[in-house]
Design a protein around this motif. Sequence first.
Motif, PDB file in Angstrom:
ATOM      1  N   GLU A 210      10.654  -5.802   6.296  1.00 56.45           N
ATOM      2  CA  GLU A 210       9.373  -6.034   6.961  1.00 56.45           C
ATOM      3  C   GLU A 210       9.593  -6.510   8.360  1.00 56.45           C
ATOM      4  O   GLU A 210      10.549  -7.194   8.614  1.00 56.45           O
ATOM      5  N   THR A 211       8.643  -6.211   8.997  1.00 54.62           N
ATOM      6  CA  THR A 211       8.684  -6.479  10.523  1.00 54.62           C
ATOM      7  C   THR A 211       9.050  -7.819  10.812  1.00 54.62           C
ATOM      8  O   THR A 211       9.733  -8.092  11.635  1.00 54.62           O
ATOM      9  N   ALA A 252       2.694   2.986  -0.516  1.00 52.26           N
ATOM     10  CA  ALA A 252       2.408   2.040   0.625  1.00 52.26           C
ATOM     11  C   ALA A 252       3.184   1.097   1.085  1.00 52.26           C
ATOM     12  O   ALA A 252       3.961   1.056   2.039  1.00 52.26           O
ATOM     13  N   LEU A 253       3.860   0.641  -0.034  1.00 51.80           N
ATOM     14  CA  LEU A 253       5.101  -0.321  -0.064  1.00 51.80           C
ATOM     15  C   LEU A 253       6.421   0.523   0.597  1.00 51.80           C
ATOM     16  O   LEU A 253       7.116   0.053   1.226  1.00 51.80           O
ATOM     17  N   LEU A 256       5.897   1.294   4.147  1.00 54.00           N
ATOM     18  CA  LEU A 256       5.834   0.032   5.113  1.00 54.00           C
ATOM     19  C   LEU A 256       7.454  -0.243   5.269  1.00 54.00           C
ATOM     20  O   LEU A 256       7.573  -0.571   6.376  1.00 54.00           O
ATOM     21  N   LYS A 259       8.988   2.223   7.668  1.00 51.61           N
ATOM     22  CA  LYS A 259       8.373   2.054   9.052  1.00 51.61           C
ATOM     23  C   LYS A 259       9.231   0.863   9.890  1.00 51.61           C
ATOM     24  O   LYS A 259       9.575   1.018  10.899  1.00 51.61           O
ATOM     25  N   ALA A 260       9.220  -0.417   8.834  1.00 48.88           N
ATOM     26  CA  ALA A 260      10.087  -1.481   9.584  1.00 48.88           C
ATOM     27  C   ALA A 260      11.397  -1.177   9.926  1.00 48.88           C
ATOM     28  O   ALA A 260      11.846  -1.699  10.618  1.00 48.88           O
ATOM     29  N   ARG A 531       0.068 -12.657  -2.061  1.00 48.25           N
ATOM     30  CA  ARG A 531       0.515 -11.151  -2.307  1.00 48.25           C
ATOM     31  C   ARG A 531       0.875 -10.795  -3.925  1.00 48.25           C
ATOM     32  O   ARG A 531       1.889 -10.631  -4.266  1.00 48.25           O
ATOM     33  N   ALA A 572      -1.350  -3.298   1.661  1.00 46.47           N
ATOM     34  CA  ALA A 572      -0.669  -2.168   2.370  1.00 46.47           C
ATOM     35  C   ALA A 572      -0.719  -2.405   3.818  1.00 46.47           C
ATOM     36  O   ALA A 572       0.302  -2.298   4.505  1.00 46.47           O
ATOM     37  N   ASP A 573      -1.658  -2.891   4.491  1.00 50.38           N
ATOM     38  CA  ASP A 573      -1.534  -3.147   5.753  1.00 50.38           C
ATOM     39  C   ASP A 573      -1.662  -4.922   5.796  1.00 50.38           C
ATOM     40  O   ASP A 573      -2.227  -5.657   5.426  1.00 50.38           O
ATOM     41  N   PRO A 574      -0.424  -5.378   6.644  1.00 49.54           N
ATOM     42  CA  PRO A 574      -0.284  -6.683   6.867  1.00 49.54           C
ATOM     43  C   PRO A 574      -1.562  -7.403   7.169  1.00 49.54           C
ATOM     44  O   PRO A 574      -2.297  -6.974   8.326  1.00 49.54           O
TER      45      PRO A 574
END
Length: 588
Positions: A210-211, A252-253, A256, A259-260, A531, A572-574
């Motif tokens: 996670e970012t 989506a998870l 994410l 991407k992170a 969450r 899905a979108d933080p």
Amino acid sequence: MPSRLALLEAPTRYMFFTGKGGVGKTSVSTAVAIALADAGKKILLVSTDAASNLGEMLGIELINTPVAVPGVVGLRVLNIDPDVAAENYRVRVVEQMDPEASADEIATVREQLSGACTTEIATFDEFSSLLSHGASDFDHVVFDTAPTGHTLRLLSLPKAWSGFLKGSDRGASCLGPHSGLKMQEKLFNQALAALNDASMTTIVLVARPETGALEEAARTSSELRDLGLANQRLVLNAVFQASQSHDRIGDALDALGKKALAAMPEALRRLPTDYVPLRAVDSVGLPALRALLAPELTWVSNVPRGVPTHLAHHPMSELVKELAHADRGLIMVMGKGGVGKTTIASAIALGLVRSGKSVHLTTTDPAAHLAMTLQGNVPGLTVGRIDPEVETKKYVDKIVAARAPRMTEDEKALLIEDLRSPCTEEVSVFHAFSHVVSQAGSSFVVLDTAPTGHSLLLMDAAGAYHRQMVRAFDDKAPGRIVTPLMRLQDTNYTRIILVTLPETTPVSQAAALQEDLRRADIEPFAWVVNRSLLATDTNDSVLLARLNSERKQMERVATLSKHGVYVVPWRADPPVGILGLEKLLEGD
């Protein structure tokens, strides 16, 4: 992914597991300790987190001395209990006093040693002994530390206290007689040497894909290097791979996470890295902890037939509507690190502003980033932060300015030397916290607190200050003393919001926090479960398997809360930025 963690191949004597709250430090560190013990090593697993749930995970009661773990030969566990450590420290300091000291003199010293800074140095004292001679019977010592901000504080103390004591032979009044601290100088220097020896100590940064967790791990890595702790590794926990069901939530998870990881800071890319996959159940109990590091990707259990996979829930907007019935007040958002306190606090503040209220949003968490969460200016909303460095300088300047005119140069030098003590920061933060609490008398103040253990120390400071004020002034002006603790106890003034994830560990820690608050006559107002997968429409096989344990935690929360329970679905979108927070409020 490798079938075995590389860090298990050549472990150093000391291993510190640290990272952002909620990334799984306790699970990973405990699984590593069990794996080493299963390999025939003698292991001491140490929790330095005042809010640790290590005992629940292992099914044992933690105390301040090593306890054997049934089912794991060679593993012992201890918890550095701040209260026990502080009392042991007080006893040692009193023993250093003149044998002819009067009862009043001893009582005065014990009163000096009743504050939060004594708890800090006493905890560090226990920690230092383990890094020198206190764990000689063990092959390895594994430290399960508190969330990042508190851990950085702990690992910086050897240098801070060694520097404070070097060449100093007086002062330290906040810790009683200087001899009580000076007698430990050799121990502190040994701890510093062990931490800086790469052949003895490894820092294991734990993060999720996670970012926010990766960025905090990178910052932590840099700060630890500045302290001389360069032997670092990275463990990426809960790495998720979607099944072939083409589930919207699962896909989506998965995306994410990828991407992170693709944007992972360069400081982390350089570190040796291990990967731990997301498991279908919480890491509670020996079978689950042993399976956490097993080569199998996961195990999946079927969802019982006839059990709904979606949860009807109350959205956050309903909580904000209820809070907005008042015109002012303090709203404290509390919980275990990593449960989303900053996001929930920001959403509540935004919702109150949208209801026409004037709001000040601030934080006591050194790792919180309110501005990053909001990503914009909102009319009617001010954002602040209790910065320990800034508050310490303000406090020191104020004390020196008030006392210096009446002091000789020697006395002034002694005062400044005394205020160099690292525990001055604790006092400064409490003063700033008290000021924030008082602001809620005229407007709304939303306070995003530090992770549970650190927040409880702040509450302890409020209690100690309250007792001190009552003893000093209540007989002179009965009924007119108003302390921060009294405001926290006033349900018309303060609303406590407990935030948790629908997992065993966060719920247990929120429940323990609720009990601690109630012992101080502070009653939580509401719970927020953040969450939640159960509040989505996922059909991914691994995620569906996790819903069984999530449903049990929802039932626990329902029985624990005397007020409402509000649920935020996994998104899905933080939920960052004003638009993201508004969607969170409505449950979209």
